[in-house]
Design a protein around this motif. Structure first.
Motif, PDB file in Angstrom:
ATOM      1  N   ILE A  26       0.838  -1.193   0.000  1.00 39.14           N
ATOM      2  CA  ILE A  26       0.000   0.000   0.000  1.00 39.14           C
ATOM      3  C   ILE A  26       0.874   1.244   0.000  1.00 39.14           C
ATOM      4  CG2 ILE A  26      -1.730   1.294   1.333  1.00 39.14           C
ATOM      5  CD1 ILE A  26      -2.598  -1.464   2.446  1.00 39.14           C
ATOM      6  N   ARG A 158      -8.993   0.150   0.217  1.00 36.99           N
ATOM      7  CA  ARG A 158      -8.255  -0.968  -0.355  1.00 36.99           C
ATOM      8  C   ARG A 158      -8.838  -2.262   0.185  1.00 36.99           C
ATOM      9  NH1 ARG A 158      -3.075  -0.334  -2.371  1.00 36.99           N
ATOM     10  NH2 ARG A 158      -3.299  -2.567  -2.712  1.00 36.99           N
ATOM     11  N   GLU A 349     -12.022  -3.905  -7.346  1.00 40.63           N
ATOM     12  CA  GLU A 349     -12.039  -2.499  -6.993  1.00 40.63           C
ATOM     13  C   GLU A 349     -12.369  -1.609  -8.180  1.00 40.63           C
ATOM     14  OE1 GLU A 349      -8.438  -1.513  -4.962  1.00 40.63           O
ATOM     15  OE2 GLU A 349      -8.882  -2.797  -3.253  1.00 40.63           O
TER      16      GLU A 349
END
Length: 464
Positions: A26, A158, A349
């Motif tokens: 990330i 996320r 996503e």
């Protein structure tokens, strides 16, 4: 315990050893006012906290002082009971102990949803302080669907999933190095065997090195924990007994058509009153908790009929196997589940790419179609098979030959119907050395070994 002592303990906390996970890589901005808030969501026990540890480790290696990384878990009983100003007091005490942190720091909070007024607190701090905020939490109160409302478009969510097949290989020390189409025979055999084990064990990190009985018990506990804490505590949709029974039945049905009306009759047969609306709502709640997912027919999905027939997929093949009676869940269901979850990793996503099934009068079913739901445009067609008769051309007239014609024929028909010139056939057991092109009237189908597709290879460009 005094709050200052608790904060000091967290600041002294050493990051535990971990296996590097690509999906947990990330990137966050440097501390500043009005930064985007990063939230890590996903099913319980999939590794969200370790994703935060991986981020902390990278920031430390980049030169960020440890004192400017304030990691805190709000399910620590020593900070309870929460009061209205617990969050504000905690941050004020941290700034008192580390004065230069007010010039810029990283706030990494686990399970912050346990504290009162947490959304107000996070929003205020993000607007007024020089910070980078990262949040993780259970699906019960920190759902990705809730976050845009809570943070008014100032957050980036996320999704974390159980281990991918590549990550599973890393956890199990299975060599997956190689160039697409150029793996040694020994490497190919090792990866083929590893995929078979992956379909049994699944991707929850904590169960990776457990013996079978212990793994099964822990995964069953995960399923119950998700139902209790991430469904019933949040939604109060049904009784625990009904919710637990319904969840087990749905998880065992992974990769299959699932009839809510049939479950209504079954549950009523035990003397328990239940309505179809209650079970439809419960199925939605399971999806919000990332326990399982509904997949509708591509044409039906455009109509958005919430009560049309659908297939269901578990978040993890090992979880479904753990709650199923012995020999109840076949390998085909688990393979299809693993492919579905991998598609969710790749496309979940991106809300324009919806995962559906496809069927038509000349095509009983193609397992997955990826398409833009807004425009009704399909992009990819994917069929999954344990064996399709591709490894032994001498059996073209036998059972594998019939299977071959069925799998390839369905894909070819779907390609003709949709106008797509390519399709992908993912095969578990056939003796394929690598991707193989199959010419059909409607275009080209690429047959690819399942292990190779799961590693992100086997596109049409890779085929010989």
């Amino acid at each position: 315990m005094m709050m200052s002592s608790l904060i000091a303990e967290y600041l002294d906390f050493r990051i535990p050893p971990y296996v590097l996970r690509p999906q947990a890589d990330i990137t966050v901005p440097a501390p500043a006012r009005n930064n985007v808030i990063t939230t890590i969501t996903g099913v319980r026990r999939c590794g969200k906290t370790y994703a935060m540890y991986q981020l902390m480790d990278r920031l430390l290696k980049s030169g960020v002082p440890r004192s400017h990384l304030f990691h805190f878990s709000f399910d620590d009983e020593r900070i309870m009971p929460f009061e209205d100003h617990t969050l504000a007091n905690l941050l004020d005490e941290y700034y008192r102990m580390v004065p230069d942190a007010v010039n810029g720091c990283y706030l990494l909070f686990d399970e912050i949803q346990e504290a009162p007024y947490w959304t107000n607190f996070v929003r205020r701090v993000a607007e007024q302080h020089n910070v980078t905020i990262v949040l993780t939490g259970s699906s019960s109160k920190l759902l990705s669907s809730d976050i845009p409302t809570n943070f008014r478009g100032r957050s980036l969510s996320r999704e974390m999933w159980p281990l991918s097949f590549a990550e599973y290989c890393a956890f199990q020390n299975v060599t997956s190095d190689g160039v697409a189409g150029a793996y040694s025979p020994a490497t190919r055999r090792g990866l083929q065997n590893a995929l078979g084990s992956y379909l049994d064990v699944g991707g929850f990190p904590a169960v990776q090195h457990m013996v079978t009985l212990d793994r099964m018990r822990l995964l069953q506990g995960y399923a119950d924990e998700i139902v209790i804490k991430d469904v019933l505590e949040r939604f109060n949709t049904a009784s625990l007994r009904t919710a637990a029974r319904f969840s087990r039945t749905a998880l065992r049905s992974t990769g299959l058509k699932f009839s809510v009306n049939a479950q209504v009759k079954s549950i009523r047969g035990t003397g328990t009153p239940i309505s179809a609306d209650k079970l439809y709502a419960l199925l939605d709640d399971f999806e919000d908790a990332h326990l399982l997912f509904k997949v509708r027919d591509f044409t039906l999905s455009l109509k958005e009929n919430p009560k049309s027939s659908c297939k269901v997929y578990s978040v993890d093949p090992g979880l479904s196997l753990a709650v199923a009676p012995a020999s109840h869940l076949d390998i085909g269901q688990r393979l299809e589940t693993a492919v579905f979850v991998e598609l969710k990793r790749r496309y979940g996503e991106n809300r324009d790419n919806v995962i559906s099934t496809y069927s038509a009068a000349n095509c009983p079913e193609v397992d997955f179609v990826i398409g833009d739901i807004a425009n009704g445009e399909p992009y990819q067609l994917i069929q999954v098979a344990v064996s399709a008769g591709l490894g032994d051309s001498s059996d073209a007239g036998g059972q594998s030959g019939k299977k071959y014609r069925s799998e390839v024929g369905n894909l070819a028909a779907a390609m003709g119907n949709t106008g797509l010139r390519t399709g992908t056939l993912i095969v578990l057991n056939d003796a394929l050395d690598g991707p193989r092109r199959i010419a059909v009237d409607s275009g080209v189908i690429t047959a690819v070994p399942a292990w190779q597709w799961m590693l992100g290879e086997g596109s049409e460009a890779d085929a010989d």
